[in-house]
Design an enzyme around this catalytic site. Structure first.
Site, mmCIF file in Angstrom:
data_model
loop_
_atom_site.group_PDB
_atom_site.id
_atom_site.type_symbol
_atom_site.label_atom_id
_atom_site.label_comp_id
_atom_site.label_asym_id
_atom_site.label_seq_id
_atom_site.Cartn_x
_atom_site.Cartn_y
_atom_site.Cartn_z
ATOM 1 N N THR A 138 36.083 7.299 -21.198
ATOM 2 C CA THR A 138 34.576 7.152 -20.725
ATOM 3 C C THR A 138 34.267 8.201 -22.410
ATOM 4 O O THR A 138 33.474 7.528 -23.299
ATOM 5 C CB THR A 138 34.057 7.876 -19.926
ATOM 6 O OG1 THR A 138 34.554 7.529 -18.479
ATOM 7 C CG2 THR A 138 31.940 8.726 -20.601
ATOM 8 N N LYS A 182 30.115 -0.044 -17.353
ATOM 9 C CA LYS A 182 30.588 0.163 -16.468
ATOM 10 C C LYS A 182 30.926 -0.641 -15.662
ATOM 11 O O LYS A 182 30.391 -0.764 -14.448
ATOM 12 C CB LYS A 182 30.249 1.567 -15.663
ATOM 13 C CG LYS A 182 31.566 2.736 -15.522
ATOM 14 C CD LYS A 182 32.313 3.302 -15.911
ATOM 15 C CE LYS A 182 32.946 4.607 -14.880
ATOM 16 N NZ LYS A 182 34.404 4.774 -15.183
ATOM 17 N N SER A 230 32.366 6.018 -9.882
ATOM 18 C CA SER A 230 32.589 6.599 -8.228
ATOM 19 C C SER A 230 32.619 8.412 -9.163
ATOM 20 O O SER A 230 33.091 8.260 -10.170
ATOM 21 C CB SER A 230 33.950 6.777 -7.948
ATOM 22 O OG SER A 230 34.789 6.724 -8.137
ATOM 23 N N ASP A 248 29.718 8.412 -15.881
ATOM 24 C CA ASP A 248 30.601 7.595 -16.924
ATOM 25 C C ASP A 248 29.092 7.169 -17.871
ATOM 26 O O ASP A 248 28.598 6.647 -19.002
ATOM 27 C CB ASP A 248 31.078 7.157 -16.416
ATOM 28 C CG ASP A 248 32.514 7.697 -16.368
ATOM 29 O OD1 ASP A 248 32.111 9.312 -16.831
ATOM 30 O OD2 ASP A 248 34.034 7.386 -15.762
ATOM 31 N N GLU A 285 34.350 -0.761 -19.618
ATOM 32 C CA GLU A 285 35.356 0.578 -19.383
ATOM 33 C C GLU A 285 35.406 0.320 -17.806
ATOM 34 O O GLU A 285 35.052 -0.011 -16.885
ATOM 35 C CB GLU A 285 34.727 1.864 -19.144
ATOM 36 C CG GLU A 285 35.330 2.570 -18.863
ATOM 37 C CD GLU A 285 34.896 4.731 -18.749
ATOM 38 O OE1 GLU A 285 35.497 5.122 -18.381
ATOM 39 O OE2 GLU A 285 33.908 4.451 -18.775
ATOM 40 N N ALA A 328 37.754 1.867 -14.357
ATOM 41 C CA ALA A 328 38.057 3.336 -13.478
ATOM 42 C C ALA A 328 39.199 3.351 -13.156
ATOM 43 O O ALA A 328 40.019 3.002 -12.439
ATOM 44 C CB ALA A 328 36.954 2.878 -12.208
ATOM 45 N N GLY A 329 39.631 4.630 -13.328
ATOM 46 C CA GLY A 329 41.028 5.466 -13.237
ATOM 47 C C GLY A 329 42.144 4.284 -14.121
ATOM 48 O O GLY A 329 41.654 3.956 -15.381
ATOM 49 N N ASN A 378 44.936 10.762 -26.806
ATOM 50 C CA ASN A 378 44.382 11.743 -25.891
ATOM 51 C C ASN A 378 44.939 12.831 -25.889
ATOM 52 O O ASN A 378 45.276 13.120 -24.871
ATOM 53 C CB ASN A 378 43.122 11.312 -25.636
ATOM 54 C CG ASN A 378 41.687 12.109 -25.410
ATOM 55 O OD1 ASN A 378 41.407 12.518 -26.544
ATOM 56 N ND2 ASN A 378 40.954 12.478 -24.295
#
Length: 271
Positions: free
Chosen positions: A16, A37, A41, A51, A112, A114-115, A172
């Site tokens: 995110t 997105k 969740s 997010d 984006e 998720a996970g 990151n």
């Protein structure tokens, strides 16, 4: 190509943060890019700390909620599990339709996930299945420290097997930037063994401020003092987030090969 899919090796790796910064960077340069997105969740669609809301603030444009985040669940669970518990049937067609709705209005959509790639979003449907249907090139966001080579190579292997082009990997450090001696060698290993470029490493970018969102008290209408306190809290949140974004944008420009992403948006596929 008409967009980009930002995926990750896991949850909490910085997808995110990276997607939000990328959209803001593009828009500052006059590129008509908006975020999406696919499924969320852990927060409702309107939750300012979620997010989707973070992505929308980065864009600085109005996006219909149903297009920004077609499905959102409060439970911090895998989307398929959260949907089951909420009694909601997630349909891939609705997510694809939301993407197309954004594409009709904007030049590029930064989606984006998720996970990670194998996260279930509905029944046997996984994030990677959605990516395959969308047909967008991917950027893989991964942790920079120990263990990331294994996780990143597995993700790249699956993307290649599905025929999904990969623009590159962004590493990151996370919000704390704790020293990790493996982080210096991991980019070279990922490039050599994974066959894709590491676009850069975000060394000290935090995940951004996520304080409790200010809310008006329920019950009787608030008095003037309460309204003023609420407004001040909201301004403080936005100012803190703006300060974070400026520092993070400088880091993004200094550390990440954004030209490769721009080329992918303009039609050059990844590997």
């Amino acid at each position: 190509m008409s967009g980009l899919f930002v995926t990750g090796t896991d949850t909490g790796v910085g997808k995110t943060v990276f997607a939000a910064l990328l959209v803001r960077w593009l828009r500052r340069r006059g590129v008509d890019a908006v975020p999406m997105k696919a499924v969320q969740s852990g927060a409702a669609a309107e939750d300012p700390a979620g997010d989707a809301a973070r992505l929308l603030r980065a864009a600085g444009v109005t996006v219909p909620k149903e297009a920004l985040v077609p499905y959102a669940f409060r439970a911090p669970l895998a989307p398929a599990v959260a949907a089951d518990k909420a009694g909601v049937r997630v349909e891939l067609g609705r997510i694809l339709a939301a993407y197309q709705a954004l594409r009709r209005r904007h030049r590029h959509v930064v989606v984006e996930g998720a996970g990670g790639l194998m996260v279930p979003i509905a029944g046997d449907i996984l994030i990677v299945d959605l990516m395959e249907r969308l047909g967008l090139p991917a950027v893989v966001v991964a942790r920079s420290g120990l263990g990331t080579v294994n996780h990143t190579l597995l993700s790249l292997h699956l993307l290649r097997a599905r025929g999904i082009p990969v623009v590159g990997v962004v590493l990151n450090d996370g919000p704390h930037g704790e020293p990790d001696p493996s982080a210096e060698d991991n980019p070279r290993l990922i490039e050599r063994l994974g066959g894709v470029p590491v676009l850069g490493r975000l060394r000290t970018v935090p995940e951004g401020p996520k304080p409790d969102a200010p809310r008006m008290p329920s019950g009787a209408p608030p008095d003037r003092a309460t309204e003023e306190a609420f407004g001040e809290a909201e301004r403080t949140l936005r100012e803190a987030e703006a300060a974070f974004d400026e520092a993070a944008l400088a880091m993004l420009e200094a550390e990440v090969d954004l030209s490769a992403i721009v080329r992918a948006l303009e039609g050059r596929e990844g590997r």
